[in-house]
Motif scaffolding. Sequence first.
Motif, PDB file in Angstrom:
ATOM      1  N   ARG A  29       0.825  -1.214   0.000  1.00  0.00           N
ATOM      2  CA  ARG A  29       0.000   0.000   0.000  1.00  0.00           C
ATOM      3  C   ARG A  29       0.855   1.258   0.000  1.00  0.00           C
ATOM      4  O   ARG A  29       0.438   2.300  -0.496  1.00  0.00           O
ATOM      5  CB  ARG A  29      -0.951   0.007   1.200  1.00  0.00           C
ATOM      6  CG  ARG A  29      -2.100  -0.959   1.022  1.00  0.00           C
ATOM      7  CD  ARG A  29      -2.878  -1.089   2.285  1.00  0.00           C
ATOM      8  NE  ARG A  29      -2.282  -2.174   3.052  1.00  0.00           N
ATOM      9  CZ  ARG A  29      -2.936  -2.922   3.919  1.00  0.00           C
ATOM     10  NH1 ARG A  29      -4.201  -2.688   4.174  1.00  0.00           N
ATOM     11  NH2 ARG A  29      -2.340  -3.900   4.552  1.00  0.00           N
ATOM     12  N   LEU A  33       0.211   4.284  -2.474  1.00  0.00           N
ATOM     13  CA  LEU A  33       0.044   5.634  -1.955  1.00  0.00           C
ATOM     14  C   LEU A  33       0.950   6.616  -2.697  1.00  0.00           C
ATOM     15  O   LEU A  33       0.499   7.673  -3.139  1.00  0.00           O
ATOM     16  CB  LEU A  33       0.357   5.679  -0.457  1.00  0.00           C
ATOM     17  CG  LEU A  33       0.515   7.058   0.166  1.00  0.00           C
ATOM     18  CD1 LEU A  33      -0.822   7.799   0.164  1.00  0.00           C
ATOM     19  CD2 LEU A  33       1.073   6.935   1.571  1.00  0.00           C
ATOM     20  N   HIS A  36      -0.319   7.242  -6.161  1.00  0.00           N
ATOM     21  CA  HIS A  36      -1.546   8.038  -6.119  1.00  0.00           C
ATOM     22  C   HIS A  36      -1.224   9.510  -5.885  1.00  0.00           C
ATOM     23  O   HIS A  36      -1.753  10.383  -6.583  1.00  0.00           O
ATOM     24  CB  HIS A  36      -2.472   7.513  -5.018  1.00  0.00           C
ATOM     25  CG  HIS A  36      -3.694   8.320  -4.837  1.00  0.00           C
ATOM     26  ND1 HIS A  36      -4.734   8.315  -5.739  1.00  0.00           N
ATOM     27  CD2 HIS A  36      -4.045   9.195  -3.865  1.00  0.00           C
ATOM     28  CE1 HIS A  36      -5.675   9.142  -5.324  1.00  0.00           C
ATOM     29  NE2 HIS A  36      -5.279   9.686  -4.190  1.00  0.00           N
ATOM     30  N   ARG A  40      -1.850  12.818  -8.270  1.00  0.00           N
ATOM     31  CA  ARG A  40      -2.577  13.990  -7.769  1.00  0.00           C
ATOM     32  C   ARG A  40      -1.740  15.254  -7.949  1.00  0.00           C
ATOM     33  O   ARG A  40      -2.245  16.292  -8.337  1.00  0.00           O
ATOM     34  CB  ARG A  40      -2.933  13.830  -6.289  1.00  0.00           C
ATOM     35  CG  ARG A  40      -3.914  12.766  -5.962  1.00  0.00           C
ATOM     36  CD  ARG A  40      -5.265  13.017  -6.524  1.00  0.00           C
ATOM     37  NE  ARG A  40      -5.890  14.170  -5.912  1.00  0.00           N
ATOM     38  CZ  ARG A  40      -7.205  14.328  -5.808  1.00  0.00           C
ATOM     39  NH1 ARG A  40      -8.018  13.410  -6.255  1.00  0.00           N
ATOM     40  NH2 ARG A  40      -7.688  15.404  -5.265  1.00  0.00           N
ATOM     41  N   PHE A  54      -5.337  13.773   0.957  1.00  0.00           N
ATOM     42  CA  PHE A  54      -5.647  12.893  -0.165  1.00  0.00           C
ATOM     43  C   PHE A  54      -5.101  11.490   0.089  1.00  0.00           C
ATOM     44  O   PHE A  54      -5.749  10.489  -0.190  1.00  0.00           O
ATOM     45  CB  PHE A  54      -5.043  13.416  -1.473  1.00  0.00           C
ATOM     46  CG  PHE A  54      -5.702  14.634  -2.032  1.00  0.00           C
ATOM     47  CD1 PHE A  54      -7.063  14.856  -1.927  1.00  0.00           C
ATOM     48  CD2 PHE A  54      -4.934  15.584  -2.689  1.00  0.00           C
ATOM     49  CE1 PHE A  54      -7.656  15.987  -2.460  1.00  0.00           C
ATOM     50  CE2 PHE A  54      -5.519  16.719  -3.234  1.00  0.00           C
ATOM     51  CZ  PHE A  54      -6.876  16.925  -3.120  1.00  0.00           C
ATOM     52  N   TYR A  58      -7.203   8.084   0.489  1.00  0.00           N
ATOM     53  CA  TYR A  58      -6.947   7.014  -0.473  1.00  0.00           C
ATOM     54  C   TYR A  58      -6.671   5.689   0.245  1.00  0.00           C
ATOM     55  O   TYR A  58      -7.257   4.658  -0.094  1.00  0.00           O
ATOM     56  CB  TYR A  58      -5.768   7.397  -1.368  1.00  0.00           C
ATOM     57  CG  TYR A  58      -5.329   6.300  -2.295  1.00  0.00           C
ATOM     58  CD1 TYR A  58      -6.076   5.974  -3.420  1.00  0.00           C
ATOM     59  CD2 TYR A  58      -4.169   5.572  -2.041  1.00  0.00           C
ATOM     60  CE1 TYR A  58      -5.678   4.959  -4.265  1.00  0.00           C
ATOM     61  CE2 TYR A  58      -3.761   4.568  -2.881  1.00  0.00           C
ATOM     62  CZ  TYR A  58      -4.524   4.262  -4.004  1.00  0.00           C
ATOM     63  OH  TYR A  58      -4.115   3.239  -4.834  1.00  0.00           O
ATOM     64  N   ARG A  61      -9.693   4.006   1.656  1.00  0.00           N
ATOM     65  CA  ARG A  61     -10.588   3.384   0.673  1.00  0.00           C
ATOM     66  C   ARG A  61     -10.059   2.065   0.117  1.00  0.00           C
ATOM     67  O   ARG A  61     -10.820   1.301  -0.479  1.00  0.00           O
ATOM     68  CB  ARG A  61     -10.831   4.330  -0.498  1.00  0.00           C
ATOM     69  CG  ARG A  61     -11.656   5.541  -0.151  1.00  0.00           C
ATOM     70  CD  ARG A  61     -12.058   6.322  -1.387  1.00  0.00           C
ATOM     71  NE  ARG A  61     -10.957   6.658  -2.277  1.00  0.00           N
ATOM     72  CZ  ARG A  61     -10.247   7.781  -2.252  1.00  0.00           C
ATOM     73  NH1 ARG A  61     -10.518   8.695  -1.334  1.00  0.00           N
ATOM     74  NH2 ARG A  61      -9.290   8.000  -3.109  1.00  0.00           N
TER      75      ARG A  61
END
Length: 67
Positions: A29, A33, A36, A40, A54, A58, A61
Amino acid sequence: MDDVLKNAAETAWTVYRARHPDVDACDSRRCLLERHLLRRREERESDAEELVSFGIAYLSRLPSDEC
């Protein structure tokens, strides 16, 4: 990654792991991250606090059984 992005990813990951102590520091993860937050950051200019928010959202979720 620039310093803002690195700091945001580190902060979001630290907060997430504090809330989920069973998650290993090397969990996949972390990579998700970072990717992601990089996307962004490329989509729009964000400050570190916004990126941290953010990132935490994230991670929250992500389904735990897919990581």
